[in-house]
Each structure stands twice: as structure tokens, then as C-alpha cells.
Design a protein around this motif. Structure first.
Motif, PDB file in Angstrom:
ATOM      1  N   LEU A 163       0.828  -1.201   0.000  1.00 32.93           N
ATOM      2  CA  LEU A 163       0.000   0.000   0.000  1.00 32.93           C
ATOM      3  C   LEU A 163       0.867   1.258   0.000  1.00 32.93           C
ATOM      4  O   LEU A 163       0.580   2.226  -0.721  1.00 32.93           O
ATOM      5  N   LEU A 164       1.940   1.243   0.798  1.00 32.98           N
ATOM      6  CA  LEU A 164       2.859   2.387   0.804  1.00 32.98           C
ATOM      7  C   LEU A 164       3.462   2.598  -0.579  1.00 32.98           C
ATOM      8  O   LEU A 164       3.572   3.735  -1.061  1.00 32.98           O
ATOM      9  N   ALA A 165       3.853   1.494  -1.220  1.00 33.20           N
ATOM     10  CA  ALA A 165       4.441   1.595  -2.559  1.00 33.20           C
ATOM     11  C   ALA A 165       3.454   2.146  -3.573  1.00 33.20           C
ATOM     12  O   ALA A 165       3.851   2.793  -4.557  1.00 33.20           O
ATOM     13  N   ARG A 166       2.157   1.916  -3.347  1.00 38.91           N
ATOM     14  CA  ARG A 166       1.117   2.417  -4.249  1.00 38.91           C
ATOM     15  C   ARG A 166       0.620   3.803  -3.854  1.00 38.91           C
ATOM     16  O   ARG A 166      -0.384   4.285  -4.365  1.00 38.91           O
ATOM     17  N   GLY A 219     -16.086  -0.856 -17.270  1.00 42.15           N
ATOM     18  CA  GLY A 219     -15.808  -1.693 -18.432  1.00 42.15           C
ATOM     19  C   GLY A 219     -14.750  -1.078 -19.336  1.00 42.15           C
ATOM     20  O   GLY A 219     -14.887   0.070 -19.759  1.00 42.15           O
ATOM     21  N   GLY A 220     -13.681  -1.850 -19.594  1.00 41.69           N
ATOM     22  CA  GLY A 220     -12.625  -1.371 -20.477  1.00 41.69           C
ATOM     23  C   GLY A 220     -11.550  -0.560 -19.785  1.00 41.69           C
ATOM     24  O   GLY A 220     -10.502  -0.282 -20.383  1.00 41.69           O
ATOM     25  N   GLN A 221     -11.750  -0.154 -18.538  1.00 42.23           N
ATOM     26  CA  GLN A 221     -10.722   0.590 -17.814  1.00 42.23           C
ATOM     27  C   GLN A 221      -9.730  -0.379 -17.170  1.00 42.23           C
ATOM     28  O   GLN A 221      -9.975  -1.583 -17.071  1.00 42.23           O
ATOM     29  N   GLU A 222      -8.614   0.175 -16.691  1.00 44.61           N
ATOM     30  CA  GLU A 222      -7.558  -0.644 -16.103  1.00 44.61           C
ATOM     31  C   GLU A 222      -7.304  -0.201 -14.674  1.00 44.61           C
ATOM     32  O   GLU A 222      -7.138   0.984 -14.388  1.00 44.61           O
ATOM     33  N   SER A 223      -7.270  -1.173 -13.756  1.00 45.03           N
ATOM     34  CA  SER A 223      -7.029  -0.859 -12.358  1.00 45.03           C
ATOM     35  C   SER A 223      -5.682  -0.174 -12.199  1.00 45.03           C
ATOM     36  O   SER A 223      -4.697  -0.535 -12.836  1.00 45.03           O
ATOM     37  N   GLY A 224      -5.644   0.831 -11.345  1.00 46.90           N
ATOM     38  CA  GLY A 224      -4.441   1.634 -11.136  1.00 46.90           C
ATOM     39  C   GLY A 224      -4.570   2.998 -11.753  1.00 46.90           C
ATOM     40  O   GLY A 224      -3.964   3.963 -11.282  1.00 46.90           O
ATOM     41  N   VAL A 225      -5.370   3.078 -12.818  1.00 51.57           N
ATOM     42  CA  VAL A 225      -5.575   4.370 -13.492  1.00 51.57           C
ATOM     43  C   VAL A 225      -7.061   4.581 -13.759  1.00 51.57           C
ATOM     44  O   VAL A 225      -7.448   5.089 -14.814  1.00 51.57           O
ATOM     45  N   VAL A 283     -17.300   8.179  -8.851  1.00 52.91           N
ATOM     46  CA  VAL A 283     -16.431   7.894  -7.701  1.00 52.91           C
ATOM     47  C   VAL A 283     -15.064   8.506  -8.017  1.00 52.91           C
ATOM     48  O   VAL A 283     -14.110   7.795  -8.336  1.00 52.91           O
ATOM     49  N   PRO A 284     -14.945   9.814  -7.917  1.00 51.76           N
ATOM     50  CA  PRO A 284     -13.807  10.512  -8.523  1.00 51.76           C
ATOM     51  C   PRO A 284     -12.448  10.232  -7.912  1.00 51.76           C
ATOM     52  O   PRO A 284     -11.426  10.419  -8.584  1.00 51.76           O
ATOM     53  N   TYR A 285     -12.390   9.799  -6.652  1.00 52.76           N
ATOM     54  CA  TYR A 285     -11.086   9.558  -6.033  1.00 52.76           C
ATOM     55  C   TYR A 285     -10.591   8.125  -6.242  1.00 52.76           C
ATOM     56  O   TYR A 285      -9.427   7.832  -5.983  1.00 52.76           O
ATOM     57  N   LEU A 286     -11.448   7.221  -6.670  1.00 54.52           N
ATOM     58  CA  LEU A 286     -11.085   5.811  -6.785  1.00 54.52           C
ATOM     59  C   LEU A 286     -10.108   5.610  -7.944  1.00 54.52           C
ATOM     60  O   LEU A 286     -10.400   5.955  -9.084  1.00 54.52           O
ATOM     61  N   ARG A 287      -8.936   5.001  -7.635  1.00 54.70           N
ATOM     62  CA  ARG A 287      -7.917   4.784  -8.658  1.00 54.70           C
ATOM     63  C   ARG A 287      -7.647   3.309  -8.927  1.00 54.70           C
ATOM     64  O   ARG A 287      -7.164   2.951  -9.993  1.00 54.70           O
ATOM     65  N   TRP A 288      -7.905   2.445  -7.962  1.00 58.00           N
ATOM     66  CA  TRP A 288      -7.642   1.031  -8.194  1.00 58.00           C
ATOM     67  C   TRP A 288      -8.589   0.149  -7.391  1.00 58.00           C
ATOM     68  O   TRP A 288      -9.099   0.540  -6.338  1.00 58.00           O
ATOM     69  N   ILE A 289      -8.827  -1.043  -7.942  1.00 58.21           N
ATOM     70  CA  ILE A 289      -9.622  -2.080  -7.290  1.00 58.21           C
ATOM     71  C   ILE A 289      -8.836  -3.382  -7.426  1.00 58.21           C
ATOM     72  O   ILE A 289      -8.319  -3.689  -8.502  1.00 58.21           O
ATOM     73  N   ALA A 292      -7.665  -5.485 -10.544  1.00 58.40           N
ATOM     74  CA  ALA A 292      -6.347  -6.105 -10.588  1.00 58.40           C
ATOM     75  C   ALA A 292      -6.271  -7.270  -9.605  1.00 58.40           C
ATOM     76  O   ALA A 292      -6.994  -7.309  -8.610  1.00 58.40           O
ATOM     77  N   PRO A 293      -5.361  -8.222  -9.864  1.00 60.60           N
ATOM     78  CA  PRO A 293      -5.123  -9.284  -8.880  1.00 60.60           C
ATOM     79  C   PRO A 293      -4.406  -8.710  -7.663  1.00 60.60           C
ATOM     80  O   PRO A 293      -3.846  -7.607  -7.702  1.00 60.60           O
ATOM     81  N   LEU A 294      -4.381  -9.475  -6.585  1.00 58.74           N
ATOM     82  CA  LEU A 294      -3.789  -9.006  -5.333  1.00 58.74           C
ATOM     83  C   LEU A 294      -2.302  -8.709  -5.485  1.00 58.74           C
ATOM     84  O   LEU A 294      -1.730  -7.938  -4.690  1.00 58.74           O
TER      85      LEU A 294
END
Length: 525
Positions: free
Chosen positions: A71-74, A153-159, A165-171, A183-185
Motif C-alpha cells: 500500500l505504501l508503494a502504491r 468496463g474497459g478501464q484498467e485498475s491503477g488508473v 467515484v472521482p477519487y477511486l484509482r484502483w480495485i 487487478a489481482p492481489l
């Protein structure tokens, strides 16, 4: 009220010498329980006696440290907000520890939340990342999130870029076949190698008792969900007191019968159980994952929970769980909950009128609570909306004061917003429900008011009969007239099946929906 001495000042880094009961932050707490209890089982998930997964105290520290470094690295650090949807079990404990030990704000989310509610919570809570259990009771949680947010749909976790949900960047989640937006764990575990143990310890040393640790999303029967903020110091302080009150000791199997994503499971079972060195035993099905309506004041399921003393009185997310209890389970003529003659350490209470002045014996007022364990505030809600100028939280619980030779007792009467005005008189639906549910043949009952031109509100009862019973509502009404003042007796009755009772995702009765249903059934819509 002064701050408990154990939670004052700057936190020193946890060492093996620190006892779990001395921790003032969750970073200290996790390292202290690992040092104290080592290879003992901390949390286990079981099904009919079979262990599905488990984690030891040492593993809880190691696994949460790995995720914490990831989490720190992200980019997750002090104050960053991370949501997670996990059922009761080892993974919930690991994620809670991982986020909070580095100063992030842990936002546990209900496993039963519906699509529209999930979007609201994700937006309201400002979460930057979301971690999902793959499945719960046969339901695919990533699929549920995609249903709630089809624009993933079509988006990529991390970006991620989501207007709703404007602050959400990754799942992230686990398992095979995840869509690109989730994304996987390994999204978290792989970059963990870039953060060393020394840096993790330095981060933990800057987590303070006053820093927010967790945000609990809750809903009442008449209100939208809200985020309740709690800091590290109060959570640890409350754990110390609840451990003693619940009788948690090393090696004890503590059955976690309430969801950990709400304050009951979190602060009565999980955290104090871990502090004690107990084994917290979980199943996928808790009371709130069953068809159990938290709004029927004497439902058999609830009565069965009373167990040994203490007999709990009132508690809520804002108070980090139950803060009051009584020597008696019920007092004659006083419905709903134990008469309260004891209040937990750190709490100061008053029963106040509309001007926040204490009421006299024999009078009804609002329960107001302040003190170290009380929430510092509600996320995105002005403090003045729920707190008095002198710092008391307005609970909305209406209570009667009773002065006796043995000491003062407080009796819960009703939720302030639930009182029904009938022909100028206030009726507590809880009192009427108690009388209905004490009748032979009645399993559960729910009393609501529907608009009426003459009375202001017409009191009506939705009644669930016991299996195989055909209720005679004329006889029911006659008995209620014998027991209650006339204005408290419902003027109409509707028979319902258990599955027909409308519930919120919290399994509390959705009383607005129920009132609309009663209007339709009675032809008054």
C-alpha cells in the motif's frame, strides 16, 4: 472529560516488551499481539466445525506488513482512505491491520450492500483504493461492483477514472478471470519489495493515537448511511475495556456472531478478542447475513442473544459499541432494552430536553453522550448537526429518567424520529411492538404511522404470525386495549410473511417502505 492516560502523547515504536493492553495505536497493537501470542490461532473461518482458513498472531503481523508495504508503494499513507469488502474471517483482520498500521483510514463496507448504496458509500467515503473478497455466500463481489459501476468496463485498475467515484484509482481482488478494471492481489504484494522493514517501522512510528483509524458506515431505519470517524487511541482504549467486560482470555474461542464491518463485530469480538489472545471464530453467516430483522424489539433471535451479564443497554457506531448496561434484563413495564444503571469507562451521559438541559426524574429526554470513545465526527457532515455546543453527541434515543433509593436508572423509550404523533399524543412503536410480540401466536410485529386527516397519523401494525397460526386480529386488538392506553392501540392490522418485511442492507426494518406498503394494503395510498 480527560483523555485516558494510556493514550496520551506521542507513540513510541512498539517493542516486544509492550503488552497488547498498553497499545495506543493499531501499529503498536498488531506488533504487540504478535509478540505476545505468536503461533496461537488469531482468527479462523469455519463451516460446521471444518476450518476453511485461519491465521496465527504471527501470520497476522507478517501478512498485514506485506500488504502495508504494498500500500505504501502504491501511494497509500497517512490519511489515505482504503475501502474493503470482506466477510468475517482472517482476510478482514489482515486488511484492517494493513491499512491502519501505516496511518491509512480503513473503510470496511457491508458485504450485503446493494448497487446504488455501494456507489454512494464509495463516493461519500473518498476511497482511493478498494479491496474485494472474491465471493461471499455464492455471490461474486467483483461482479457486483461492475454492476454498480458499469463505466468500469474497459478501464484498467491503477488508473481508473470514474466521474461518480472521482477519487477511486484502483480495485483489487483475488482468483482467476478478473476483468481489467480489477487487478489481482499482486498489484499490492509485488511492489511491497520496494519498501523495507526499516521504512515500515518509521511510518508506524508516525501513526498517532489522534490519527483517524477507521470509518464505519452505518444506517438507521429512517436515515441514509453515514461515515463515523474513529481514531486509533479511542479504538485501543475501547478494546482494553471491552476485553475485560466480554471476558475474553487467551485461548478462548470467541464466536463472532455480528459482522466485523459494523461496530458490533469489530469492537465486541474481533479487536478485544485479539487483544486477549483468544481465537476469534467466524462463519460466513452472521445474524445480519440471515433473514433477521433488526427492528423487532423482542424477536426470538434477539432475545436469545442476551446471554450472561452484562445485559447491554444502548450502543451505536458513534460510541464504538455498547456503552451502557443494566443489572436486570428487563424491568416490569419498561420495554425494549435493559434498564441502564451502569455506563462504561470514558463516557459521560445526560438525558436532556430540546435546549440540552438535563431532565428531572420521571421525565423523558434525549440520551446525549460525550467522552474519549465517542466519534470525533461524521465524514463530510458539519459537527454542529449532531453534537451540542458543549460536545455531547445527540444520539436520538429518547429515554426516561428514574431516580431510586438504589441509584438512578435510565429506560430507553424510543428513537426520537420513530415516535408517532397520534391525535396530539406521542406513541412509541417499540412499546406497542413489545406488547404485540408477547401475545400467543405472534412471531414479530412492526408498528408504523400512516397519514390520517383526523388524527395526524393512523397507527397500524404489520404482524407476522407463528408458523401454522391463523391470527384473530379482533382478539388481538381487544387484548391490546386491555393492556395499553387507547391512543396506543393500532387501528388496523396487516398480516405479513417474514420474507415480505422490507429491510435495509443493514437488516434493519425499512420503516418508510413498510409504511408505504401498509398504505397500499389498506387502500390508503
Amino acid at each position: 472529560m480527560s483523555t485516558p492516560a494510556a493514550c496520551v502523547g506521542d507513540p513510541a515504536p512498539a517493542t516486544a516488551a509492550m503488552q497488547p493492553g498498553e497499545a495506543g495505536t493499531f501499529a503498536q497493537f498488531v506488533r504487540a499481539i504478535a509478540a505476545a501470542y505468536g503461533d496461537a490461532t488469531a482468527v479462523t473461518l469455519e463451516d460446521d466445525g471444518n476450518v476453511l482458513s485461519s491465521v496465527t498472531y504471527r501470520e497476522l503481523d507478517e501478512r498485514s506488513a506485506l500488504l502495508a508495504r504494498g500500500l505504501l508503494a502504491r501511494g497509500i499513507g497517512k490519511g489515505a482512505r482504503v475501502g474493503f469488502i470482506h466477510g468475517n474471517g482472517p482476510e478482514f483482520a489482515v486488511m484492517l491491520a494493513a491499512v491502519s498500521r501505516i496511518g491509512g483510514v480503513a473503510v470496511p463496507i457491508s458485504t450485503m450492500i446493494r448497487a446504488n448504496e455501494l456507489v454512494r458509500v464509495l463516493r461519500q467515503s473518498d476511497v482511493q483504493g478498494l479491496v474485494l473478497q472474491r465471493a461471499m455466500l455464492g455471490k461474486d463481489l467483483p461482479e457486483r461492483v461492475l454492476d454498480a459501476l458499469p463505466e468500469l468496463g474497459g478501464q484498467e485498475s491503477g488508473v481508473l477514472r470514474l466521474a461518480r467515484v472521482p477519487y477511486l484509482r484502483w480495485i483489487v481482488s483475488d482468483g482467476e478471470g478478473l476483468p481489467s478494471a480489477i487487478a489481482p492481489l499482486t498489484f499490492l504484494t509485488d511492489p511491497a519489495a520496494t519498501i523495507g522493514e526499516d521504512l515500515l517501522r518509521e511510518v508506524e512510528a508516525e501513526v498517532h493515537p489522534t490519527d483517524q483509524m477507521v470509518e464505519i458506515y452505518t444506517s438507521g431505519s429512517m436515515a441514509l448511511p453515514k461515515g463515523v470517524r474513529h481514531a486509533h487511541g479511542p479504538v485501543c482504549f475501547r478494546s482494553h475495556t471491552m476485553r475485560e467486560m466480554m471476558g475474553h482470555v487467551p485461548g478462548k474461542r470467541v464466536a463472532c456472531i455480528l459482522p466485523m464491518f459494523w461496530v458490533g463485530g469489530l469492537m465486541m469480538y474481533l479487536v478485544p478478542g485479539l487483544e486477549a489472545g483468544a481465537t476469534v471464530v467466524c462463519t460466513e453467516r452472521t445474524l445480519s447475513n440471515s433473514r433477521f430483522a433488526m427492528g423487532s424489539v423482542l424477536a426470538e433471535d434477539l432475545a436469545a442473544m442476551r446471554g450472561p451479564k452484562p445485559w447491554w443497554g444502548l450502543g451505536m457506531s458513534e460510541t464504538l459499541g455498547p456503552y451502557s448496561w443494566g443489572d436486570d434484563f428487563r424491568a416490569p413495564g419498561r420495554p425494549v432494552c435493559a434498564p441502564m444503571d451502569h455506563f462504561g469507562p470514558g463516557y459521560e451521559i445526560r438525558i436532556a430536553d430540546a435546549d440540552n438541559r438535563p431532565v428531572a426524574s420521571g421525565e423523558v429526554g434525549e440520551m446525549q453522550v460525550r467522552g474519549y470513545p465517542v466519534a470525533s465526527g461524521l465524514h463530510k457532515i458539519d459537527r454542529a448537526e449532531h453534537y451540542t455546543p458543549d460536545g455531547y453527541y445527540r444520539t436520538g434515543d429518547m429515554c426516561l429518567v428514574e431516580d431510586r433509593p438504589q441509584g438512578r436508572r435510565i429506560h430507553f423509550v424510543a428513537r426520537g424520529g420513530d415516535m408517532i404523533k397520534v391525535s396530539g399524543s406521542n406513541v412509541s412503536p417499540a412499546e406497542v411492538e413489545m406488547e404485540l410480540q408477547s401475545l400467543d401466536g405472534v412471531h414479530s410485529a412492526f408498528v408504523v404511522g400512516i397519514p390520517d386527516r383526523e388524527r395526524g397519523a393512523l397507527l397500524v401494525a404489520a404482524v407476522i404470525a407463528r408458523e401454522g397460526v391463523d391470527l384473530d386480529f379482533a382478539a388481538v386488538e381487544a387484548e391490546l386495549k386491555r393492556r395499553l392506553s387507547g391512543y396506543k392501540v393500532p387501528r388496523a392490522y396487516v398480516a405479513l410473511g417474514r420474507e415480505e418485511v422490507p429491510l435495509l442492507h443493514s437488516n434493519k426494518v425499512a420503516r418508510r417502505d413498510l409504511a408505504r406498503m401498509m398504505e397500499e394494503r389498506l387502500g390508503r395510498a
